[in-house]
Design a protein around this motif. Structure first.
Motif, mmCIF file in Angstrom:
data_model
loop_
_atom_site.group_PDB
_atom_site.id
_atom_site.type_symbol
_atom_site.label_atom_id
_atom_site.label_comp_id
_atom_site.label_asym_id
_atom_site.label_seq_id
_atom_site.Cartn_x
_atom_site.Cartn_y
_atom_site.Cartn_z
ATOM 1 N N SER A 480 0.879 -1.184 0.000
ATOM 2 C CA SER A 480 0.000 0.000 0.000
ATOM 3 C C SER A 480 0.912 1.228 0.000
ATOM 4 N N PHE A 481 1.690 1.340 -1.047
ATOM 5 C CA PHE A 481 2.804 2.289 -1.064
ATOM 6 C C PHE A 481 2.372 3.750 -1.041
ATOM 7 N N ASP A 482 1.118 4.025 -1.366
ATOM 8 C CA ASP A 482 0.651 5.408 -1.393
ATOM 9 C C ASP A 482 0.108 5.873 -0.049
ATOM 10 N N ALA A 483 0.099 5.009 0.942
ATOM 11 C CA ALA A 483 -0.467 5.371 2.245
ATOM 12 C C ALA A 483 0.389 6.434 2.925
ATOM 13 N N ASP A 484 -0.266 7.376 3.608
ATOM 14 C CA ASP A 484 0.478 8.407 4.325
ATOM 15 C C ASP A 484 0.705 7.974 5.769
ATOM 16 N N ARG A 485 1.461 8.793 6.520
ATOM 17 C CA ARG A 485 1.801 8.436 7.897
ATOM 18 C C ARG A 485 0.546 8.282 8.768
ATOM 19 N N GLU A 486 -0.425 9.122 8.564
ATOM 20 C CA GLU A 486 -1.637 9.052 9.379
ATOM 21 C C GLU A 486 -2.345 7.714 9.200
ATOM 22 N N GLU A 487 -2.454 7.263 7.960
ATOM 23 C CA GLU A 487 -3.102 5.972 7.696
ATOM 24 C C GLU A 487 -2.282 4.826 8.282
ATOM 25 N N ILE A 488 -0.953 4.928 8.200
ATOM 26 C CA ILE A 488 -0.077 3.889 8.731
ATOM 27 C C ILE A 488 -0.217 3.797 10.248
ATOM 28 N N VAL A 489 -0.262 4.933 10.912
ATOM 29 C CA VAL A 489 -0.419 4.946 12.378
ATOM 30 C C VAL A 489 -1.771 4.364 12.763
ATOM 31 N N ARG A 490 -2.801 4.706 12.020
ATOM 32 C CA ARG A 490 -4.131 4.179 12.322
ATOM 33 C C ARG A 490 -4.154 2.659 12.190
ATOM 34 N N ALA A 491 -3.497 2.126 11.169
ATOM 35 C CA ALA A 491 -3.427 0.676 10.999
ATOM 36 C C ALA A 491 -2.633 0.029 12.121
ATOM 37 N N ALA A 492 -1.537 0.682 12.539
ATOM 38 C CA ALA A 492 -0.724 0.147 13.634
ATOM 39 C C ALA A 492 -1.503 0.122 14.937
ATOM 40 N N LYS A 493 -2.304 1.149 15.182
ATOM 41 C CA LYS A 493 -3.129 1.157 16.393
ATOM 42 C C LYS A 493 -4.146 0.027 16.364
ATOM 43 N N ALA A 494 -4.723 -0.229 15.203
ATOM 44 C CA ALA A 494 -5.696 -1.315 15.087
ATOM 45 C C ALA A 494 -5.064 -2.669 15.356
ATOM 46 N N ALA A 495 -3.765 -2.797 15.061
ATOM 47 C CA ALA A 495 -3.056 -4.059 15.285
ATOM 48 C C ALA A 495 -2.337 -4.082 16.640
ATOM 49 N N GLU A 496 -2.631 -3.097 17.514
ATOM 50 C CA GLU A 496 -1.992 -3.004 18.836
ATOM 51 C C GLU A 496 -0.467 -2.930 18.706
ATOM 52 N N ALA A 497 0.008 -2.251 17.652
ATOM 53 C CA ALA A 497 1.450 -2.135 17.422
ATOM 54 C C ALA A 497 1.970 -0.729 17.676
ATOM 55 N N HIS A 498 1.084 0.239 17.765
ATOM 56 C CA HIS A 498 1.509 1.638 17.856
ATOM 57 C C HIS A 498 2.348 1.910 19.109
ATOM 58 N N ARG A 526 2.452 -8.314 14.852
ATOM 59 C CA ARG A 526 1.593 -7.133 14.915
ATOM 60 C C ARG A 526 1.876 -6.186 13.741
ATOM 61 N N VAL A 527 3.132 -6.079 13.330
ATOM 62 C CA VAL A 527 3.450 -5.271 12.145
ATOM 63 C C VAL A 527 2.790 -5.896 10.904
ATOM 64 N N ALA A 528 2.819 -7.231 10.807
ATOM 65 C CA ALA A 528 2.204 -7.912 9.667
ATOM 66 C C ALA A 528 0.691 -7.717 9.666
ATOM 67 N N ILE A 529 0.089 -7.732 10.859
ATOM 68 C CA ILE A 529 -1.356 -7.489 10.947
ATOM 69 C C ILE A 529 -1.672 -6.056 10.540
ATOM 70 N N LEU A 542 -6.176 -15.207 8.045
ATOM 71 C CA LEU A 542 -5.313 -15.178 9.229
ATOM 72 C C LEU A 542 -4.846 -16.600 9.511
ATOM 73 N N ASP A 543 -3.586 -16.854 9.198
ATOM 74 C CA ASP A 543 -3.013 -18.189 9.387
ATOM 75 C C ASP A 543 -2.104 -18.159 10.619
ATOM 76 N N GLU A 544 -2.662 -18.519 11.776
ATOM 77 C CA GLU A 544 -1.903 -18.469 13.038
ATOM 78 C C GLU A 544 -1.344 -17.073 13.262
ATOM 79 N N ALA A 545 -2.194 -16.055 13.037
ATOM 80 C CA ALA A 545 -1.719 -14.673 13.037
ATOM 81 C C ALA A 545 -1.298 -14.169 14.410
ATOM 82 N N THR A 546 -1.674 -14.868 15.476
ATOM 83 C CA THR A 546 -1.286 -14.426 16.828
ATOM 84 C C THR A 546 -0.533 -15.522 17.576
ATOM 85 N N SER A 547 0.119 -16.390 16.846
ATOM 86 C CA SER A 547 0.788 -17.530 17.490
ATOM 87 C C SER A 547 1.996 -17.128 18.312
#
Length: 647
Positions: A480-498, A526-529, A542-547
Motif C-alpha cells: 500500500s505504497f501510497d499510504a500516508d503516515r496518518e493511515e499507517i499509524v491508524r493501521a498500527a493502532k488497530a493491530a496493537e502495534a503503535h 503485529r506489524v504484519a497485521i 489469518l493463518d496463526e496470526a497471533t501464534s
C-alpha cells in the motif's frame, strides 16, 4: 556428516537439458537493444588492433631503407601509398616513420578507450537485463517451484551465473575480437611480406586447433558440475545463516562447520578438476605456439645471415622483414595462447546461460491468462466445491473439501498438524491450483480471474511474519505504497502495534533489520497485521496470526481483529481454539478432509475431534479417549517421516 549425497543431479539439470542455443538467445534476445555499444566496441577493437600492427611494419621499413640501402618507396608496406605522399630524403623519411608510429599509438589509445567503453556498456546492460528478467520470472513461478529449490541455488543463478555472462560479454568478446584481428591480420601480413617464411611461422596452427577442440569437449561437463556445486555451497550457507539462532542455541557450531566443509570440499573437488585441465592446457598451448616462433627464428635467421634461401625456399630475406616476422610471430604466440582462455570463458558462460534460460523457460502448474477478467467482490461469498489437491501425483493433501462462507462471515479452520488447513487457504490465494473441483468468490472461479485482482482483494497474515529489511513504516505500507503516515499509524493502532513502535529508538523510522530480527516474534506479527489492516482487503486470511504473542497481547489484538473482521469475509487458522470460538462456522480438518463442522457450542456437544482438541488445551488430558491418543501418535509419526523425507 550431513548425510547428503553431493553426487546427486544438478537441481537445474532438467531445465538445462531443454535449453537450445543458450548463447544465441543471450546475444539476440538481450543484446539486440544495445547494438550500438557493441558495434562501437567491435569496430574500435578492430581498428585498435590494426594500429597495433603498424609499429613492426614501420620498424622493418626503417631498418631496410633508413638504416639500410633499400629504396624507401620500394618497401612492401608503403607500396599502397601514392608516391607523392612519401618523403625523399633520409631525414624526412626518419621523421615520417616516427610520426606514423606516434600517430598509431595515439589513435590506438583512442580506439582502445572506445573499445572498452563499448564492450563494458554492452556487458553491463545485458547483465542487468538478464538478472532483472530472471528475477521477475522467478518470483512469478508457482510456490511448488520454490518448495523444490533451495534459496541458495536460486541465488547462485541470479548472482554467480549472471556474473559469468558479464565476464564473457566483456572480456571474452573483447579477447575474441582481438584474437581474430591479430591472427587474421598477422597471417595476412606474414604472407604479404614473405609467403614462404609465413608457412613456417604458421605451421603449429593445425595442431593448436586439434588441441583446443579436445579441451573444449573435456571442459564443458566439468564447468556444468562446478556451477551445480556453487549452488549447493550457497544453499548450505544461506540455510545456516538463516538458522543461526538454532545453531547457537543447540551448540552445533562444529556440526554445521563439518556440513559446510562437505559442500565446500565438493566444490573444491569439482573446481580443481576443471582447473587441473586448464593448467595443463594453457602451458601446452603456449608451448605449441612457441614452436612457430622458434622455427621462424631458426629458418629466417639462417636465411638472413647466410644470404641464401635454405632448403626448398627461394629468393632473399631482408633484415627488416626478418625482424618484422620475429615481432609478429611473438605477437601471434599470445593470441594463440589466449584462444584457450576465450574458449574457457565461453564454456563457463554457456553453462551459466543454460541454467539461466532453463529457469526462464520453467513453466508452472498455474495457468495465467493475460486476458482474464478482473475479480469483482460484491458480497465476499466464498465457495469450495469438492476441492482436491496434491503437491504431486502420489498423495492428496486436500480431498473432497466443500463448504460455503457467506459474505462478512468468519470461518475458522482447526485440526491437528498436517491436516491441510494452510493448504486449503493457499488454494484460495491461488498460490497453487486445485487438481479437482473449484473455488469461487461471488460465483467467479478463481482460475478465471486475473491473479493480480484476486490477490489484491485479499489480505494474508501468516504465522511466519516476514519483514523486509527497512523501516517499520516501510514494512507496514508494503503493498500500500501510497499510504500516508496518518493511515499507517491508524493501521498500527488497530493491530496493537503503535505503542511498542513509539518506544523504538526512531519510532516508525526504526530499521528492523533483515527478516525483522530486531523485533520479537509478537512484534513482527503485529506489524504484519497492521500491513493487512492498511490494505483493507475484502477477504482476510489469518493463518496463526497471533501464534507468537503473549496471552494479554493476543486479547488486545483479538479485540482489534473483531472490529476488523466485522464487515468482511474472514478465514482464520488457529491452534489456540479460544481465539476462534466465536467464529460463525468452524471446520475441523483431518487428513485433508472436513470431518466436523459447526459452531463452537455445537462441536463441543458432538464430543468429536474438536471437543478432544479443546480438552487438550483445557488440560483435561486424563479424560481423553485412548483412540484419540493413538490417532495423535500415528499423526505425529507420519509428520516426522515427512520431515525426514523433506530433509
Amino acid at each position: 556428516m550431513s548425510g547428503i549425497d553431493w553426487e546427486e543431479d544438478d537441481p537445474f539439470e532438467e531445465q538445462r537439458e531443454q535449453v537450445e542455443s543458450p548463447m544465441r538467445r543471450l546475444i539476440f534476445d538481450f543484446g539486440r537493444p544495445y547494438w550500438f555499444s557493441v558495434l562501437v566496441g567491435l569496430v574500435s577493437s578492430v581498428l585498435a588492433r590494426a594500429l597495433d600492427l603498424l609499429p613492426a611494419l614501420l620498424l622493418a621499413v626503417a631498418i631496410d631503407s633508413i638504416f639500410g640501402d633499400r629504396a624507401f618507396q620500394e618497401q612492401v608496406p608503403l607500396v599502397v601509398l601514392p608516391e607523392s605522399w612519401l618523403p625523399t630524403t633520409q631525414v624526412e623519411q626518419f621523421w615520417f616513420v616516427v610520426a606514423v608510429i606516434a600517430g598509431s599509438f595515439v589513435f590506438g589509445a583512442v580506439f582502445h578507450w572506445l573499445r572498452n567503453w563499448g564492450f563494458n556498456a554492452f556487458s553491463q546492460s545485458v547483465q542487468h537485463d538478464v538478472r532483472t528478467a530472471t528475477y521477475d520470472k522467478m518470483q512469478r513461478l508457482d510456490m511448488e517451484f520454490f518448495a523444490n529449490k533451495q534459496t541458495g541455488e536460486m541465488m547462485s543463478v541470479l548472482s554467480n551465473d549472471v556474473n559469468q555472462l558479464e565476464r564473457f560479454l566483456n572480456e571474452g568478446m573483447n579477447s575474441a575480437t582481438r584474437l581474430i584481428v591479430m591472427v587474421v591480420g598477422i597471417t595476412g601480413l606474414l604472407f604479404w611480406l614473405n609467403p614462404q617464411l609465413a608457412l613456417v611461422s604458421l605451421a603449429p596452427v593445425p595442431l593448436i586447433a586439434i588441441f583446443t577442440y579436445v579441451f573444449v569437449k573435456k571442459i564443458q561437463p566439468k564447468y556444468a558440475a562446478v556451477r551445480s556445486s556453487v549452488g549447493k555451497v550457497n544453499s548450505r550457507l544461506e540455510n545456516n545463516l538463516g538458522g543461526i539462532n538454532v545453531i547457537k542455541s543447540s551448540n552445533t557450531e562444529s556440526y554445521e562447520s563439518d556440513r559446510v566443509d562437505d559442500v565446500s570440499r565438493n566444490y573444491y573437488d569439482k573446481n580443481w578438476d576443471a582447473i587441473w585441465l586448464r593448467i595443463k592446457f594453457f602451458p601446452g598451448l603456449q608451448l605449441i605456439s612457441g614452436i612457430g616462433f622458434v622455427l621462424t627464428f631458426l629458418v629466417g635467421g639462417y636465411w638472413v645471415f647466410s644470404g641464401s634461401a635454405p632448403g626448398p625456399f627461394s629468393g632473399t630475406l631482408e633484415t627488416g622483414v626478418f625482424v618484422a616476422f620475429i615481432m609478429y610471430t611473438q605477437q601471434l604466440v599470445w593470441p594463440m595462447a589466449q584462444f584457450g582462455q576465450v574458449i574457457n570463458m565461453y564454456q563457463r558462460a554457456e553453462a551459466s546461460s543454460e541454467r539461466i534460460f532453463g529457469l526462464m523457460d520453467e513453466e508452472g502448474r498455474i495457468e495465467r491468462d493475460r486476458d482474464a477478467d478482473e475479480l469483482e467482490v460484491t458480497e465476499g461469498r466464498v465457495e469450495y466445491d469438492e476441492v482436491a489437491f496434491g503437491y504431486d501425483d502420489s498423495e492428496r493433501i486436500v480431498d473432497d473439501v466443500s463448504f460455503e462462507v457467506e459474505g462478512g462471515d468468519t470461518v475458522a479452520l482447526v485440526g491437528p498438524t498436517g491436516a491441510g488447513k494452510s493448504t486449503v487457504l493457499k488454494l484460495l490465494l491461488r498460490l497453487y491450483d486445485v487438481d479437482g473441483g473449484a473455488i469461487r468468490v461471488d460465483e467467479q472461479d478463481v482460475r478465471n480471474v486475473s491473479l493480480a485482482s484476486l490477490r489484491r482483494s485479499m489480505g494474508y497474515v501468516g504465522q511466519d511474519s516476514f519483514l523486509f529489511y527497512g523501516s517499520v513504516e516501510e514494512n507496514i505500507s508494503y503493498g500500500s505504497f501510497d499510504a500516508d503516515r496518518e493511515e499507517i499509524v491508524r493501521a498500527a493502532k488497530a493491530a496493537e502495534a503503535h505503542e511498542f513502535i513509539q518506544n523504538l529508538p526512531d519510532g516508525y523510522d526504526t530499521m528492523v533489520g533483515e527478516r525483522g530480527v530486531k523485533l520479537s516474534g509478537g512484534q513482527r506479527q503485529r506489524v504484519a497485521i497492521a500491513r493487512a489492516v492498511l490494505k483493507d482487503p475484502e477477504i482476510l486470511i489469518l493463518d496463526e496470526a497471533t501464534s507468537d504473542v503473549d496471552t494479554e497481547t493476543e486479547m488486545l489484538i483479538q479485540r482489534s481483529l473483531d472490529e476488523l473482521t466485522e464487515d468482511r469475509t474472514t478465514f482464520a487458522i488457529a491452534h489456540r481454539l479460544s481465539t476462534i470460538k466465536d467464529a460463525d462456522q468452524i471446520l475441523v480438518l483431518e487428513d485433508g478432509g472436513i470431518v466436523e463442522r459447526g459452531t463452537h457450542g455445537e462441536l463441543l456437544e458432538n464430543d468429536g475431534l474438536y471437543a478432544h482438541l479443546w480438552g487438550v488445551q483445557a488440560g483435561e488430558i486424563d479424560e481423553l479417549p485412548q483412540e484419540f491418543i493413538e490417532r495423535a501418535q500415528r499423526r505425529q509419526a507420519r509428520t516426522e517421516i515427512d520431515a525426514d523425507a523433506d530433509d
